[in-house]
Design a protein around this motif. Structure first.
Motif, short mmCIF file in Angstrom:
data_model
loop_
_atom_site.label_atom_id
_atom_site.label_comp_id
_atom_site.label_asym_id
_atom_site.label_seq_id
_atom_site.Cartn_x
_atom_site.Cartn_y
_atom_site.Cartn_z
N ASP A 223 24.66 25.58 45.98
CA ASP A 223 23.85 25.66 47.14
C ASP A 223 23.87 26.99 47.92
O ASP A 223 23.73 27.19 48.89
N GLN B 43 29.67 34.13 59.04
CA GLN B 43 29.51 32.91 59.72
C GLN B 43 30.04 33.10 61.24
O GLN B 43 31.28 33.68 61.36
N ASP C 265 20.81 27.91 49.68
CA ASP C 265 20.32 27.00 50.78
C ASP C 265 21.14 27.23 52.06
O ASP C 265 20.74 26.98 53.20
N GLN C 266 22.49 27.72 51.97
CA GLN C 266 23.27 28.02 53.11
C GLN C 266 23.09 29.31 53.95
O GLN C 266 23.40 29.53 54.92
#
Length: 199
Positions: free
Chosen positions: A73, A192, A76-77
């Motif tokens: 993924d 992040q 997707d992140q």
């Protein structure tokens, strides 16, 4: 002018190397070479959205360059801002929305076979054209850190953890750049957002 005439006659699929006889073997049989490499150059494509075909290509280049498997993924992140890919598919870069929304260079890769051909410089010019401000991090052991130093106007080192990082930035307010680089050291991904990091 003579070299340009020669390269023009060869076409875009051909390259030219100029070297001395004593360096011929190194030029022919190593990726780095030992001479002057000349090519026509190639287009750098920019994407704001990555389709499935592009994901597969980007995945192959990243895994080949970094010798690691990406998670299923991975794409997707990503809070993607821009994806860059050389026409030959031998160099890619991913710019995401980073800490406090600042553009973050998430990945920058040139395949070993293409190193020394000027693709990194072409890729960097395309990124700078779209992003006047940027920060990124690199492991201390990364062999291209000397090149990153030349592209950056600020650098920050972290000696925390088992694998220390170097942070780089250009075009950013120094306080914001330090906050973002320091914040990138404290996250798994580097981008992040952290509540502890403020402008």
């Amino acid at each position: 002018q003579e070299i340009k005439t020669l390269v023009d006659e060869m076409g875009v699929d051909h390259t030219l190397s100029i070297t001395s006889p004593e360096h011929l073997a190194k030029e022919l049989f190593t990726h780095k070479g030992a001479g002057t490499f000349i090519s026509q150059g190639e287009r750098i494509q920019c994407f704001k959205h990555i389709d499935e075909a592009s994901k597969n290509t980007l995945k192959k280049v990243l895994e080949h360059s970094f010798k690691r498997q990406l998670s299923a993924d991975f794409f997707d992140q990503l809070p993607l801002l821009s994806a860059y890919m050389a026409e030959s598919k031998r160099a890619i870069a991913l710019v995401t929305s980073g800490i406090n929304g600042q553009p973050y260079l998430h990945k920058f890769a040139v395949t070993p076979e293409a190193q020394g051909e000027g693709l990194a410089g072409a890729m960097w010019r395309a990124i700078k054209q779209d992003h006047g401000q940027l920060y990124w991090r690199s492991r201390m052991s990364n062999t291209i850190n000397a090149w990153y130093h030349k592209q950056a106007d600020m650098c920050l080192k972290s000696h925390e953890g088992t694998e220390p990082w170097q942070g780089f930035s250009y075009g950013m307010d120094p306080h914001i750049a330090v906050s973002c680089m320091d914040g990138s050291f404290k996250t798994k991904t580097g981008w992040q957002p952290q509540e502890a990091c403020h402008d």
